[in-house]
Design an enzyme around this catalytic site. Sequence first.
Site, mmCIF file in Angstrom:
data_model
loop_
_atom_site.group_PDB
_atom_site.id
_atom_site.type_symbol
_atom_site.label_atom_id
_atom_site.label_comp_id
_atom_site.label_asym_id
_atom_site.label_seq_id
_atom_site.Cartn_x
_atom_site.Cartn_y
_atom_site.Cartn_z
ATOM 1 N N ARG A 42 0.864 -1.178 0.000
ATOM 2 C CA ARG A 42 0.000 0.000 0.000
ATOM 3 C C ARG A 42 0.900 1.227 0.000
ATOM 4 N NH1 ARG A 42 -4.761 0.153 4.163
ATOM 5 N NH2 ARG A 42 -3.242 0.770 5.716
ATOM 6 N N SER A 111 -12.224 -3.979 1.187
ATOM 7 C CA SER A 111 -12.384 -3.413 2.529
ATOM 8 C C SER A 111 -13.863 -3.235 2.798
ATOM 9 C CB SER A 111 -11.735 -2.028 2.617
ATOM 10 O OG SER A 111 -10.357 -2.120 2.425
ATOM 11 N N LYS A 140 -5.928 5.083 8.973
ATOM 12 C CA LYS A 140 -7.169 5.585 8.368
ATOM 13 C C LYS A 140 -7.788 6.604 9.320
ATOM 14 C CE LYS A 140 -7.766 2.573 4.841
ATOM 15 N NZ LYS A 140 -8.250 2.787 3.492
#
Lengths: 285, 431
Positions: A42, A111, A140
């Site tokens: 990521r 997700s 997040k």
Amino acid sequence: MSSKWKDFRLYVITGVNYHPGRSLMTVMEQTLQGGADIIQLRAKDMTKREVLAQAYALRKLTRHYDVPLIINDHIDIALAVDADGVHLGQDDLPLAEARRILGADRIIGISTHSIEQALRAERDGADYIGVGPVFPTGTKPGRQAVTTSYVQEAAQRIRIPFVAIGGITTSNVNEVLAAGAARICAVSAIVGSDDPAHECRSFLQAIHASDQSKPGQVDLKQIRVNGRAEQTSARHVTELVQQLGLEGKRIVVELNGQILARDAWGEAEIENGATLEMVHFVGGG
Amino acid sequence: MHNDDQWKDRYSRQTRFTPIGQAGQDRLREAAILIVGCGALGASLAQHMVRAGVGTVRLADRDYVEPSNLQRQMLFDEEDALAALPKAVAASNKLRRINSDVNIEPHVVDVTARNAAKLTKGIMLVLDGTDNVQTRLALSDCCFQSGIPLLYGGIAGSQGMSATLIPGETACLRCLIGGAEEGEAGETCETIGVISPIVDWIAALQAAEALKWLTGSRDALRRTWLSADLWPFQLFESNLPKPSVSCSYCSRSAVSMLTIRKMAKRKQRWDSTRGSDTVINGSAAEGSREESRGAERSREADLPSEVAHPTDDSKAAAHLGESIERDSPIRTAMLCGRDTVQVSMGRTIDLSMAEQYMAAHGLLVTSNPYLVRVQVQEGERLVLFPDGRILVQGTQDTSLAAALCDRYVQGIEEAAITANRLNRAGGQERS
């Protein structure tokens, strides 16, 4: 690819901002040495060329350790480096489109932040889902934590592999495992630690310890539903119908060649090796 | 009725088929069946039964022919759609041309728990050609209460299912698919479309079981729930459960000895035509040879033909999707997936008055002897039937539909009163 990848227990995602001064390859190799059995690249704030370069390097590394490599978001990069799959968020390319591009063999993970999203992803053909953020997380920021109650719901109703994610550390992982998670994902807790390999081993220890304390898991029955192999802890048909999310649906259930009247569902025990057909009632004429 | 020599071979290919034979053919002629729903399945079923020479074929359907039906509903043509004929009427017209020996009874009616008992009077077998769960449950309840076998059939997309439900032997439909408390309607042709081959495939399965039952070949009955998908060809068959112990419709105690005796009696009557000694549920069939089918036919004569009016049976069971408006006999039912609400006014509608009234208000009206269609200013289309039913097309809002119908029907009735008064006044002037 074979379905061996589904046995993963510890999913590690890259996060270069958590280990300034140490290279991505060094840190990720340490996680692999510690037992991480699936890796996701990521890289949100990088150019595509930079991501591509990292992807090539990680592909080489993960091949060496025989661990699947998943690319976050970039389907083109996943194809370019021959990664094992992609991971998509709720706002990324829809699953059906991604599947068309990637084909049936590559892994697609999604997700999810609610049971509705999870059920939809499952129905649409996701190979696994992320369930989270379980706890508030810096990865997040601003996203409301879904808490372990969603983990519990997912454990009851989702049949594809799901991995709990978000703010999970070695000090709170037991709560998540107790809620029914069998697979754990961590970012900062692992790649941000001074000893990622040790951190991984601690996580895996907790996961395996949890397996021992969950006799139900060992007792999962192997059954076939509409020709597909499934595992279930359901004791009888009513429970299985609930687990499959088919409660309130107009279905006819056959167990081992015999249709069951609805009032017999609660007594119809599901044994290892049971074969079931669940047919949606057809109402036109 | 044909007596000519020219027709003596009419059923020869069927009687040459050993399991039916002349004895089976005679039984078919004595048989009376009800087909509920005269759409795709119903039309195909009716065609099979009428060609086979079943004595009485009663058809019940609440709908009329539209262009979207022609792709798969084998008894209808473009003229029927243009004339918007009720399906039961259009089907009978065709069926009478196919076999004028058969007594065909069309009923333009919505089959509900209120009128099911009346419609099944004198009937030996019910064939399901309905398009919704509610009607099927009402039929299943009624059949199990009266000891009449129900041949379920359902289709949608390229899928279909069928099962033979026999009171005293199998569970009822309610026990298999759940009752009104299950929210789902199941897939229908309106939601996922339908292809014509599955219609005939399922109707053929039902028709074969009907022939077996009616000709007395009980041993040959397929005692399974069969479902199939013709597109990715898949076939799945499994055994039906026995009656549920606790069900108030199909449990052995609910299917009382009375209804079992009734079945035995009916069976004995057909058997007497070929002197067989069939035993039902372990007890020898009772009843006397003297009681002829003719006697039973005459008892059925009180059933209105052509257009049946739903009766207010006191035992009106709750009908899924149907709500009873307070202080008013108006009932409404959503027709699933069709953007249509069916409103039952609880009183008859004078069609010619309705037509006059609508036309006088400048509305676009089309009509035939069975119904009046009108495009109202509010945007919806109303289809009025003389039995007091109105289909409100273009809405799913039941209270809006009820209010709309109430307004127009009141208008029609007031206009009728005024017209009567004027007539009377006119009459007095002339005298």
